[in-house]
Design an enzyme around this catalytic site. Structure first.
Site, short mmCIF file in Angstrom:
data_model
loop_
_atom_site.label_atom_id
_atom_site.label_comp_id
_atom_site.label_asym_id
_atom_site.label_seq_id
_atom_site.Cartn_x
_atom_site.Cartn_y
_atom_site.Cartn_z
N HIS A 198 43.72 39.58 37.82
CA HIS A 198 44.16 38.80 36.67
C HIS A 198 43.33 39.18 35.43
O HIS A 198 43.88 39.46 34.35
CB HIS A 198 44.00 37.31 36.99
N GLU A 199 42.02 39.20 35.59
CA GLU A 199 41.14 39.51 34.46
C GLU A 199 41.21 40.98 34.07
O GLU A 199 41.06 41.33 32.89
CB GLU A 199 39.70 39.11 34.79
N HIS A 217 43.93 41.28 31.58
CA HIS A 217 43.49 40.92 30.23
C HIS A 217 42.68 42.05 29.60
O HIS A 217 42.87 42.38 28.42
CB HIS A 217 42.63 39.65 30.28
#
Length: 498
Positions: free
Chosen positions: A140-141, A144
């Site tokens: 997920h990160e 980003h």
């Protein structure tokens, strides 16, 4: 008791770690080297939390973010479309759940379910849970971070954390650079995490579907099942019981080619009233080891449990059978009992009715175990050894053994590898999907807050030029989303605990 023990262990661990950290920081002789160690390693210890922060991955993010920029632009734009659609769908689902709960309408599937070790999370699967959360959080990160590089936003660092039993990751982006880019570019960055959660959930589902084909070179499917675990001190453990790695092919005359067949065979055995074996009457008299032969006139629905073996022999079992005796013009059914060696008796052909044992010129009877209606005598065919004789309730057999559809072709191939892959994929699908639902909700401190803010600035700025009005719209929606999520969490906790 189990959940209380887990809570005590977790709180004890975090209390000890926090007190140790405070002690080392306050003791003059070790405070300076300890603080130097924390600074060099990037570790931070606080109440119920450990964090690790580093800059060593910044160059990796930079290289990946600069790879095929046109493709990445399309990729993260798709993430915007999905995230906005998912935001609407999540608000609708959570709102519907609250309405149905207030109306006391039945809810077939709980959207949000808190995970608590020992309550709805088996303790032997905590490792899967924590590893899955960590993998989903990292990817997920990473989404980003890569999107930020693509949109020319500086990355300060990357980190991992452990909060109680919740592992996760975070990426530190330059706030000044992030606020300087356009709302559309902000959306690509904010939506990248949710988009990657969807992608890894889809990939896990594809792996789960393709797993039988992927493991064909190493495992056999569709011929039998293999024992992966046996409950210690159960009815099927021990030297003569089932062994880990043995294949199971039949229960009585019911063939087993998959775990579903195993369940179906046990279910069928529970529904069957009587299953016996055909023995000639002469052989019955020869093998009978009972101190006396009990005769009783019983109807088929009133069979009485009689121990004609006096519970003295581990190899013998009390059987009953019927013979006919003619008196004048009447024919009486006589019920007899015989203490027979269980294995030779069960090696004979199976029968359910006396007529199944009809052989010309041979007097034979269908002998049944003299047990109650719940107890069954089952023959489990396993490996190359003689069948296992199980006497008891079929559910005891079901819960005493763990099986797998994947039978290794070579002994060195691990038995539990398919189970590990299946379980890990299922956790990824479940937890990554849950992260999608949670993160797209326009709620404080979640990705949905930043996604909705960027969307308001992108979509409403031309129609609503006053920033105060846009800010009011944003605040009202965020307040609604926060309350909606909070109500769902409370309802889920109430359903789980009460």
């Amino acid at each position: 008791m189990l959940q209380t023990t887990w809570i005590a262990l977790v709180l004890g661990f975090w209390s000890s770690l926090y007190l140790l950290d405070v002690f080392l920081k306050s003791k003059k002789s070790v405070a300076r080297p300890y603080l130097s160690f924390l600074d060099k390693t990037g570790l931070t210890i606080s109440a119920c939390q450990v964090r690790w922060y580093t800059c060593i991955f910044n160059r990796v993010f930079l290289r990946v973010g600069q790879w095929k920029p046109h493709f990445l632009r399309i990729w993260f734009t798709l993430g915007i479309i999905f995230s906005l659609l998912a935001m609407v769908a999540s608000i609708f689902l959570l709102s519907l759940l609250v309405v149905n709960t207030l109306r006391q309408a039945p809810v077939e599937h709980q959207v949000l379910t808190p995970v608590m070790p020992g309550v709805n999370l088996p303790t032997n699967q905590i490792s899967y849970y924590m590893l899955t959360l960590l993998v989903c959080g990292i990817l997920h990160e990473v989404g980003h971070a890569v999107a930020a590089v693509r949109e020319q936003v500086r990355i300060n660092g990357f980190g991992l954390f452990l909060l109680l039993l919740y592992p996760g990751a975070f990426v530190d982006l330059s706030t000044e650079h992030l606020q300087a880019v356009s709302p559309l570019r902000q959306l690509r960055i904010y939506c990248a995490g949710v988009w990657h959660n969807l992608v890894i959930a889809v990939l896990a589902a594809l792996v789960l579907l393709a797993l039988p084909g992927m493991l064909v070179p190493f495992y056999s499917l569709g011929a039998s099942v293999v024992v992966t675990d046996v409950v210690p001190n159960s009815a099927v453990s021990g030297a003569r019981g089932l062994k880990i790695g043995e294949t199971v092919t039949r229960i009585n005359d019911c063939h087993i080619k998959s775990i579903s067949d195993w369940s179906a065979c046990l279910s069928t055995s529970m529904q069957e009233k009587w299953t016996g074996h055909c023995l000639p009457l002469d052989l019955i008299k020869e093998l009978d080891a009972s101190p006396f032969n009990t005769l009783a006139n019983k109807s088929h629905s009133q069979w009485e449990v009689i121990d004609c073996c006096n519970s003295t022999s581990p190899t013998h079992l009390c059987f009953m059978y019927h013979t006919k005796k003619s008196a004048e013009t009447l024919i009486f059914n006589i019920t007899k009992y015989a203490c027979l060696p269980a294995r030779p008796a069960t090696d004979r052909p199976m029968c359910r009715l006396q007529s199944d044992c009809y052989v010309p010129k041979i007097d034979a009877a269908c002998v049944y175990p003299a047990v109650d209606n719940e107890t069954k005598l089952l023959r489990v065919f396993h490996g190359q050894r003689p069948p296992l004789l199980f006497l008891g309730h079929p559910l005891d057999l079901y819960y005493s053994v763990s099986l797998s559809n994947y039978v290794p072709k070579i002994s060195i191939i691990p038995l539990n590898l398919p189970y590990v892959i299946e379980t890990f994929c299922k956790y990824i699908i479940s937890l990554s999907g849950a992260l999608v639902i949670l993160n797209v909700i326009p709620c404080y401190a979640l990705d949905g807050q930043y996604i909705f803010h960027a969307f308001v600035e992108l979509a409403l700025r031309p129609a609503v030029p006053d920033p105060e009005i846009r800010s009011l719209i944003f605040s009202l929606v965020i307040l609604f989303g926060t309350l909606l999520l909070l109500i769902n969490v409370v309802l889920a906790m109430w359903t789980l605990l009460f």
